[in-house]
Design a protein around this motif. Structure first.
Motif, mmCIF file in Angstrom:
data_model
loop_
_atom_site.group_PDB
_atom_site.id
_atom_site.type_symbol
_atom_site.label_atom_id
_atom_site.label_comp_id
_atom_site.label_asym_id
_atom_site.label_seq_id
_atom_site.Cartn_x
_atom_site.Cartn_y
_atom_site.Cartn_z
ATOM 1 N N ALA A 24 3.157 11.378 6.708
ATOM 2 C CA ALA A 24 2.120 10.347 6.735
ATOM 3 C C ALA A 24 1.093 10.629 5.636
ATOM 4 O O ALA A 24 0.703 11.775 5.436
ATOM 5 C CB ALA A 24 1.443 10.311 8.106
ATOM 6 N N GLU A 78 -4.346 8.231 4.144
ATOM 7 C CA GLU A 78 -4.913 6.969 4.630
ATOM 8 C C GLU A 78 -4.449 6.654 6.045
ATOM 9 O O GLU A 78 -5.230 6.226 6.889
ATOM 10 C CB GLU A 78 -4.515 5.834 3.675
ATOM 11 N N SER A 79 -3.158 6.894 6.324
ATOM 12 C CA SER A 79 -2.626 6.635 7.663
ATOM 13 C C SER A 79 -3.228 7.585 8.695
ATOM 14 O O SER A 79 -3.532 7.176 9.825
ATOM 15 C CB SER A 79 -1.100 6.775 7.648
ATOM 16 N N ASP A 83 6.128 12.211 9.420
ATOM 17 C CA ASP A 83 5.537 11.207 10.310
ATOM 18 C C ASP A 83 6.559 10.847 11.377
ATOM 19 O O ASP A 83 7.277 9.860 11.293
ATOM 20 C CB ASP A 83 5.138 9.969 9.502
ATOM 21 N N GLU A 103 1.186 5.812 13.719
ATOM 22 C CA GLU A 103 0.868 4.474 14.222
ATOM 23 C C GLU A 103 0.948 4.383 15.728
ATOM 24 O O GLU A 103 0.320 3.510 16.335
ATOM 25 C CB GLU A 103 1.807 3.437 13.601
#
Length: 450
Positions: free
Chosen positions: A255, A258-259, A283, A299
């Protein structure tokens, strides 16, 4: 000849007099990981007529995998001319250097292409650190042993010699010894004889320590991936893609910052260091333990009460005998996605001085929270150690104590990476309830009916 090299020990890699192309390879911060069927091509230029011979030097390492490393043989060619086939770098804790002669007939004026190609039968990863192409030194080293003279002088008249050991490097078979003479000022020469001794063995690496940085996670997970791929049954790897198998990596791209910042903003808190670095290395992840098959991505990570409200409500209702676990579950961060009725949780209220959150496993078939771990990394390290200990125990149990020949055959299979052939079948495929740890199941990775 211009300095010609490819250095993968830095990020990004540095190249001298050339460019590189990758196929099924994964550049890392400290090496280039070459899996089964992967290759790296390095184009370099020769000015004028090709020399009679060049020396090609590789600095590489096959990372240790449990008790024995999985072999990672490679073929090396220059302009399609075979330099060596099925060359295997010995496993160990440090990189090894290997030098090869490239004959003049394989070279051409202008651009030349060097290819290091991983065997399709490789069971492990080759970590390539550096490639160097330079004027030939193999023949010179061999001649120096017999024809050249080595002079050792004392230091400004001191009574001792500064050198304690002299090493000769040669492409010829290792000599048994050498003879020579020494002479003091004003005295006649006195002869002596030297005896060749083998190099000291590489230190045996200890158990893997808990990783903390992105680079440490990448190296740690690459070794762990190769172990799992080496010993797991085919049916246990149904979610693993062909690309993941080829590069020996059970994860994904890391990741980006920013994520991760977006996740921390959504949670309203900064993530603990080891878990934050884990997301930066990959990720999401597959088969991180025998009973945990998929980890969440940046996410989908979230508070248990929001990410899995069904499990949260069951515990809140006391249906699982939760007791004092309810307060913990109200604040727990859920980082796992799919497992054998278990969940990996981090506690934001139990924070160490270095910012790590305590980590736990909760399973529906266990009456309370599992053992406390100082961090997410510590939890992964314990699960990995248990997994590797268990597979080693399976291998040992499969070897009859009174039969030397089957034991030797099993050892040879394990050294070739055929760990399953070296182990007897398990007595049952029934998962064992978690009384202390999910590592008590018979199969290293076994999925029960969902």
């Amino acid at each position: 000849m211009r300095a010609t090299f490819a250095d993968f020990t830095v990020d990004p890699p540095r190249f001298g007099n050339g460019t590189a192309r990758y196929r099924r390879c994964r550049p890392d911060r400290e090496h280039l990981a070459i899996g089964a069927g992967g290759s790296v091509e390095f184009d370099f230029a020769l000015d004028g007529e090709p020399p009679e011979q060049l020396t090609l030097t590789l600095v590489a390492r096959v990372p240790p995998l449990g008790e024995s490393p999985g072999p990672a043989p490679v073929d090396i060619t220059v302009n399609g001319h075979e330099v060596i086939r099925d060359f295997t770098v010995p496993g160990g804790a440090r990189p090894r250097e290997a030098a090869f002669a490239v004959p003049g007939e394989a070279l051409a004026a202008g651009v030349n292409t060097l290819c290091v190609h991983g065997s399709a039968e490789a069971r492990g990863l080759l970590w390539l650190h550096r490639i160097t192409v330079e004027p030939s030194r193999i023949g010179a080293c061999a001649r120096a042993l017999w024809e050249e003279r080595l002079e050792i002088t004392r230091n400004a008249g001191a009574g001792h010699v500064q050198l304690a050991r002299v090493g000769f490097f040669t492409a010829a078979p290792r000599p048994k010894g050498f003879v020579g003479h020494g002479r003091r000022a004003g005295e006649a020469p006195a002869g002596y004889r030297g005896t060749a001794v083998p190099a000291a063995p590489a230190p045996v690496p200890g158990p893997p320590s808990a990783p903390r940085t992105v680079g440490q996670w990448r190296a740690y997970l690459a070794e762990y991936s190769a172990t799992i791929l080496r010993v797991a049954d085919e049916e246990d790897l149904g979610d693993v893609s062909d690309e993941q198998r080829a590069v020996g990596w059970l994860g994904y791209e890391g990741a980006d910052e920013e994520s991760i910042l977006a996740l921390e903003k959504r949670l309203g808190t900064r993530l603990p260091p080891s878990y934050r670095a884990f997301l930066g290395a990959s990720d999401g992840w597959l088969n991180i333990s025998p009973f945990m098959w998929r980890m969440r991505t940046a996410e989908t990570v979230g508070w248990l009460r929001e990410a899995d409200p069904e499990t949260w409500s069951v515990i809140r209702g006391g249906a699982a005998g939760a007791g004092d676990d309810t307060a913990f579950m109200d604040r727990a961060l859920l980082v796992s996605e799919e497992g054998d009725a278990q969940h990996w949780l981090l506690d934001p209220a139990d924070v160490s001085e270095d910012g790590e959150w305590a980590a736990y496993i909760w399973a529906s078939w266990y009456p309370a929270l599992g053992d406390r771990h100082a961090s997410f990394a510590a939890l992964v390290a314990e699960e990995r150690t248990g997994f590797e200990d268990h597979t080693a125990h399976e291998a040992a149990a499969a070897r009859p104590e009174s039969a030397e020949e089957p034991a030797a055959r099993g050892s040879a299979e394990a050294l070739r990476g055929e760990a399953r052939k070296a182990m007897a079948p398990c007595p049952t495929d029934t998962p064992t309830p978690r009384t202390a740890s999910p590592r008590s199941s018979c199969s290293p990775i076994r999925r029960s009916a969902r």
